[in-house]
Write an enzyme that holds these catalytic residues in place. Structure first.
Site, PDB file in Angstrom:
ATOM      1  N   GLU A 161       0.929  -1.550   0.002  1.00  0.00           N
ATOM      2  CA  GLU A 161       0.060  -0.292   0.105  1.00  0.00           C
ATOM      3  C   GLU A 161       0.920   1.489   0.153  1.00  0.00           C
ATOM      4  O   GLU A 161       0.742   2.306   0.763  1.00  0.00           O
ATOM      5  CB  GLU A 161      -0.968  -0.098   1.177  1.00  0.00           C
ATOM      6  CG  GLU A 161      -1.904  -1.205   0.974  1.00  0.00           C
ATOM      7  CD  GLU A 161      -2.678  -1.334   2.562  1.00  0.00           C
ATOM      8  OE1 GLU A 161      -2.864  -0.686   3.204  1.00  0.00           O
ATOM      9  OE2 GLU A 161      -3.641  -2.409   2.191  1.00  0.00           O
ATOM     10  N   ASN A 202       2.005  -4.641  -3.592  1.00  0.00           N
ATOM     11  CA  ASN A 202       0.731  -5.142  -3.255  1.00  0.00           C
ATOM     12  C   ASN A 202      -0.028  -3.822  -2.812  1.00  0.00           C
ATOM     13  O   ASN A 202       0.526  -2.924  -2.100  1.00  0.00           O
ATOM     14  CB  ASN A 202       0.747  -5.937  -2.243  1.00  0.00           C
ATOM     15  CG  ASN A 202      -0.627  -6.688  -2.016  1.00  0.00           C
ATOM     16  OD1 ASN A 202      -1.484  -7.117  -2.605  1.00  0.00           O
ATOM     17  ND2 ASN A 202      -1.219  -6.852  -0.793  1.00  0.00           N
ATOM     18  N   HIS A 238     -10.329  -5.477  -2.705  1.00  0.00           N
ATOM     19  CA  HIS A 238     -11.358  -5.478  -1.606  1.00  0.00           C
ATOM     20  C   HIS A 238     -12.548  -4.752  -2.341  1.00  0.00           C
ATOM     21  O   HIS A 238     -12.781  -3.598  -2.547  1.00  0.00           O
ATOM     22  CB  HIS A 238     -10.940  -4.997  -0.461  1.00  0.00           C
ATOM     23  CG  HIS A 238      -9.804  -5.565   0.301  1.00  0.00           C
ATOM     24  ND1 HIS A 238     -10.298  -6.629   1.041  1.00  0.00           N
ATOM     25  CD2 HIS A 238      -8.311  -5.373   0.547  1.00  0.00           C
ATOM     26  CE1 HIS A 238      -9.011  -6.906   1.291  1.00  0.00           C
ATOM     27  NE2 HIS A 238      -8.205  -6.482   1.344  1.00  0.00           N
ATOM     28  N   GLU A 266      -6.365 -10.458  -2.286  1.00  0.00           N
ATOM     29  CA  GLU A 266      -7.114 -10.304  -1.211  1.00  0.00           C
ATOM     30  C   GLU A 266      -8.550 -10.052  -1.540  1.00  0.00           C
ATOM     31  O   GLU A 266      -9.539  -9.190  -0.849  1.00  0.00           O
ATOM     32  CB  GLU A 266      -6.629  -9.209  -0.229  1.00  0.00           C
ATOM     33  CG  GLU A 266      -5.280  -8.999   0.071  1.00  0.00           C
ATOM     34  CD  GLU A 266      -4.891  -8.029   0.865  1.00  0.00           C
ATOM     35  OE1 GLU A 266      -5.726  -7.268   1.428  1.00  0.00           O
ATOM     36  OE2 GLU A 266      -3.359  -7.704   1.048  1.00  0.00           O
ATOM     37  N   ASP A 268     -12.518 -10.098  -1.990  1.00  0.00           N
ATOM     38  CA  ASP A 268     -13.684 -10.058  -1.356  1.00  0.00           C
ATOM     39  C   ASP A 268     -14.572  -8.887  -1.586  1.00  0.00           C
ATOM     40  O   ASP A 268     -14.169  -7.960  -2.352  1.00  0.00           O
ATOM     41  CB  ASP A 268     -13.650 -10.156   0.335  1.00  0.00           C
ATOM     42  CG  ASP A 268     -12.815  -8.850   0.881  1.00  0.00           C
ATOM     43  OD1 ASP A 268     -12.699  -7.803   0.308  1.00  0.00           O
ATOM     44  OD2 ASP A 268     -12.426  -9.135   1.857  1.00  0.00           O
TER      45      ASP A 268
HETATM   46  O1  G3I Z   1      -5.091  -9.684  17.794  1.00  0.00           O
HETATM   47  C1  G3I Z   1      -5.957  -8.679  18.589  1.00  0.00           C
HETATM   48  C2  G3I Z   1      -6.832  -9.104  19.755  1.00  0.00           C
HETATM   49  O2  G3I Z   1      -5.703  -9.360  20.687  1.00  0.00           O
HETATM   50  C3  G3I Z   1      -7.736  -8.151  20.191  1.00  0.00           C
HETATM   51  O3  G3I Z   1      -8.644  -8.773  21.328  1.00  0.00           O
HETATM   52  C4  G3I Z   1      -8.611  -7.605  19.272  1.00  0.00           C
HETATM   53  C5  G3I Z   1      -9.634  -6.612  19.385  1.00  0.00           C
HETATM   54  O4  G3I Z   1      -9.979  -5.837  18.594  1.00  0.00           O
HETATM   55  O5  G3I Z   1      -7.934  -7.240  17.992  1.00  0.00           O
HETATM   56  C6  G3I Z   1      -6.809  -8.215  17.617  1.00  0.00           C
HETATM   57  O6  G3I Z   1      -6.156  -7.430  16.537  1.00  0.00           O
HETATM   58  C7  G3I Z   1      -6.900  -7.287  15.484  1.00  0.00           C
HETATM   59  C8  G3I Z   1      -6.188  -7.993  14.069  1.00  0.00           C
HETATM   60  O7  G3I Z   1      -6.839  -7.971  12.940  1.00  0.00           O
HETATM   61  C9  G3I Z   1      -6.173  -9.504  14.183  1.00  0.00           C
HETATM   62  O8  G3I Z   1      -7.454 -10.070  14.484  1.00  0.00           O
HETATM   63  C10 G3I Z   1      -6.868  -5.892  15.037  1.00  0.00           C
HETATM   64  O9  G3I Z   1      -7.641  -5.056  16.020  1.00  0.00           O
HETATM   65  C11 G3I Z   1      -7.173  -5.476  13.571  1.00  0.00           C
HETATM   66  O10 G3I Z   1      -7.203  -4.039  13.294  1.00  0.00           O
HETATM   67  C12 G3I Z   1      -6.667  -6.446  12.707  1.00  0.00           C
HETATM   68  O11 G3I Z   1      -7.360  -6.144  11.529  1.00  0.00           O
HETATM   69  C13 G3I Z   1      -6.539  -6.643  10.265  1.00  0.00           C
HETATM   70  C14 G3I Z   1      -6.059  -5.394   9.372  1.00  0.00           C
HETATM   71  O12 G3I Z   1      -5.626  -5.928   8.152  1.00  0.00           O
HETATM   72  C15 G3I Z   1      -5.421  -4.426  10.129  1.00  0.00           C
HETATM   73  O13 G3I Z   1      -5.288  -3.358   9.066  1.00  0.00           O
HETATM   74  C16 G3I Z   1      -7.402  -7.732   9.681  1.00  0.00           C
HETATM   75  O14 G3I Z   1      -7.549  -8.891  10.676  1.00  0.00           O
HETATM   76  C17 G3I Z   1      -6.672  -8.124   8.198  1.00  0.00           C
HETATM   77  O15 G3I Z   1      -7.734  -9.066   7.612  1.00  0.00           O
HETATM   78  C18 G3I Z   1      -6.287  -7.026   7.590  1.00  0.00           C
HETATM   79  O16 G3I Z   1      -5.760  -7.290   6.333  1.00  0.00           O
HETATM   80  C19 G3I Z   1      -5.506  -6.128   5.474  1.00  0.00           C
HETATM   81  C20 G3I Z   1      -4.093  -6.558   4.568  1.00  0.00           C
HETATM   82  O17 G3I Z   1      -3.136  -6.875   5.463  1.00  0.00           O
HETATM   83  C21 G3I Z   1      -3.757  -5.332   3.541  1.00  0.00           C
HETATM   84  N1  G3I Z   1      -4.828  -5.203   2.769  1.00  0.00           N
HETATM   85  C22 G3I Z   1      -5.937  -4.570   3.809  1.00  0.00           C
HETATM   86  C23 G3I Z   1      -6.541  -5.864   4.314  1.00  0.00           C
HETATM   87  C24 G3I Z   1      -7.814  -5.318   5.057  1.00  0.00           C
HETATM   88  O18 G3I Z   1      -7.652  -4.399   5.939  1.00  0.00           O
END
Ligand code: G3I
Length: 451
Positions: A161, A202, A238, A266, A268
């Site tokens: 990004e 990416n 996305h 990615e 969806d």
């Molecule tokens: O691990 C913690 C957990 O301990 C806590 O209880 C919980 C409470 O909110 O948060 C958990 O962390 C989260 C993490 O995902 C794992 O589930 C974060 O808050 C959350 O912000 C994070 O989101 C991820 C996101 O990237 C962050 O930008 C998504 O899962 C993940 O699918 C997403 O993936 C990104 C790609 O890497 C890049 N492209 C966009 C895509 C979607 O945002």
């Protein structure tokens, strides 16, 4: 690790799921894709991948991840904040788990991601660094992480990004500290750490021809001209229902013509909730468009979905009120989008009947002599004003108590009718009833018939 891959048909996959995870779809097995997606993709020389969460790779989730996909991307496990939350103290557990699982199941791994502005550890983002220190931090991180998985990954999303929507560089820790050449430096460091993975940039909103994708195009052209190691471009995809860019294939082709690979990394397609059958059908058409566009371009290596089930999707957390973005529903039932992917990969599938109500039997808890089960009745394109679910138990299985339905067992035959308050199941809706039972010998999942 024992291979979780099952036989050659989705029907057998679902049957395997049923026996081991205690879940059986009453109807879809008869309407399954003829071959798992990964076999269809293999036959075309393409990748069909999914993002995964390491801790979920067991049971039904693990069986589908292994059985239907030939590539995995860690959704979060390889990000800097995950692997080095404290400076110098590494946690590779989830990343290792995913790589080991993939190897045990004959799957590629896409490493994701090395240099990004998000999900970095706070010690890094809150630190004050000189240019030289920042460069060292970045190249050390790349050397450490790429080096750890040397020879085992097919691909790395090296830089994630880097652009704004208007095609200017995103003002990040890296850009602000090192200038635009952080991208070339990161790619060069990754190649030095492991010569084998394909190295990608990416980004999102670069699926169609627009200012952002043109900036990415110009960057890749310039990197190629300078001899910087860049092997591919990842289009995250996305997407929003109804908004697949009409220039998708043209855009993939123009990157391919630069002499790099392209991957949909990615995918969806989200929509407002609750979804209805018309929206899910439209979503299927759009999944097919995306996969078709990749299949049509030789250098498009394949498509990865960002989570294969709606129960493991980032969308509802980030876009409240939206979801249903993946090819499987929250109960692991394949949606029309699943069949659309299969068809785009050359599969001959008989889509599930449009307008059906199905019953899903699950064992939610089991102990040495007893169990708690449930049946979920869901309608899609059809509705019910009353219902009766019947099944046949094996020797030693006996219902003892039920709720949200009136159940009787006569010999091996079980019959459960709706309660006074839950006979109506609208299109797009569901009802669930539960029961306790006892068992001895074994406690197999029966096939449920809806009447
Ligand atoms: O691990 C913690 C957990 O301990 C806590 O209880 C919980 C409470 O909110 O948060 C958990 O962390 C989260 C993490 O995902 C794992 O589930 C974060 O808050 C959350 O912000 C994070 O989101 C991820 C996101 O990237 C962050 O930008 C998504 O899962 C993940 O699918 C997403 O993936 C990104 C790609 O890497 C890049 N492209 C966009 C895509 C979607 O945002």
């Amino acid at each position: 690790m024992r291979s979780l891959r099952t036989g050659s048909t989705l029907a057998s996959l679902l049957a395997g799921v049923a026996l081991l995870a205690g879940t059986l779809l009453a109807a879809p097995a008869a309407h399954a894709a003829d071959e798992p997606l990964r076999d269809l993709a293999d036959a075309k020389g393409k990748v069909i991948g999914t993002a995964v969460t390491g801790s979920k790779l067991t049971g039904t989730y693990g069986r589908i991840a292994a059985g239907e996909f030939n590539a995995l991307t860690p959704g979060n496990a390889m990000k800097w904040g995950s692997v080095e939350p404290t400076r110098g103290s590494f946690n590779w557990a989830e990343a290792d788990e995913i790589v080991n699982f993939a190897e045990a199941n004959g799957q590629q791994v896409r490493g994701h991601t090395l240099v990004w502005h998000s999900q970095n550890p706070s010690w890094l983002t809150n630190g004050t660094w000189t240019t030289a220190q920042l460069r060292q931090l970045m190249t050390d991180h790349i050397a450490t992480e790429v080096g750890r998985y040397e020879g085992r990954l097919a691909t790395w999303d090296v830089v994630n990004e880097p652009f704004n929507e208007d095609g200017t560089y995103r003002q990040t820790l890296w850009y602000n500290g090192l200038g635009a050449d952080y991208i070339a430096e990161a790619l060069t460091a990754a190649r030095a750490a492991d010569p084998s993975p394909k190295l990608y940039i990416n980004d999102y909103n670069v699926e169609g021809v627009n200012a952002k994708s043109t900036a990415l195009y110009n960057l890749v052209r310039d990197l190629k001209a300078r001899g910087v190691p860049i092997d591919g471009v990842g289009l995250q995809a996305h997407l929003i229902l109804g908004q697949v860019p009409s220039t998708l294939q043209q855009n993939i082709q123009r990157f391919a013509d630069l002499g790099v690979d392209v991957a949909i990394t990615e995918l969806d397609i989200r929509m407002n909730l609750p979804s209805d059958s018309a929206e899910l059908a439209q979503q299927a058409t759009e999944y097919k468009q995306v996969v078709n566009a990749c299949v049509a371009v030789t250098r498009c290596v394949g498509v990865t979905v960002w989570g294969f089930t709606d129960s493991d999707s980032w969308i509802p957390d980030t876009f409240p009120g939206q979801g249903a973005a993946t090819p499987y529903d929250e109960n692991f039932a394949p949606k029309p989008a699943y069949y659309a992917i299969a068809e785009a990969l050359g599969g001959t599938t008989t889509p599930p009947p449009t307008g059906a109500c199905t019953a899903t039997y699950s064992v939610v808890n089991q102990w040495n002599t007893g169990f708690t089960g449930q049946v979920r009745i869901a309608c899609d394109g059809a509705s019910l004003s009353s219902w009766k679910a019947t099944w046949t138990y094996g020797a030693g299985q006996q219902l003892t108590q039920s709720w949200n339905a009136t159940c009787t067992q006569s010999g091996a035959a079980v019959s459960c009718s709706n309660a006074s308050y839950n006979g109506t199941v609208p299109d797009g809706g569901s009802v669930t009833f539960g029961f306790n039972g006892s068992w001895s010998g074994s406690n197999p999942v029966p096939v449920v018939t809806l009447g």
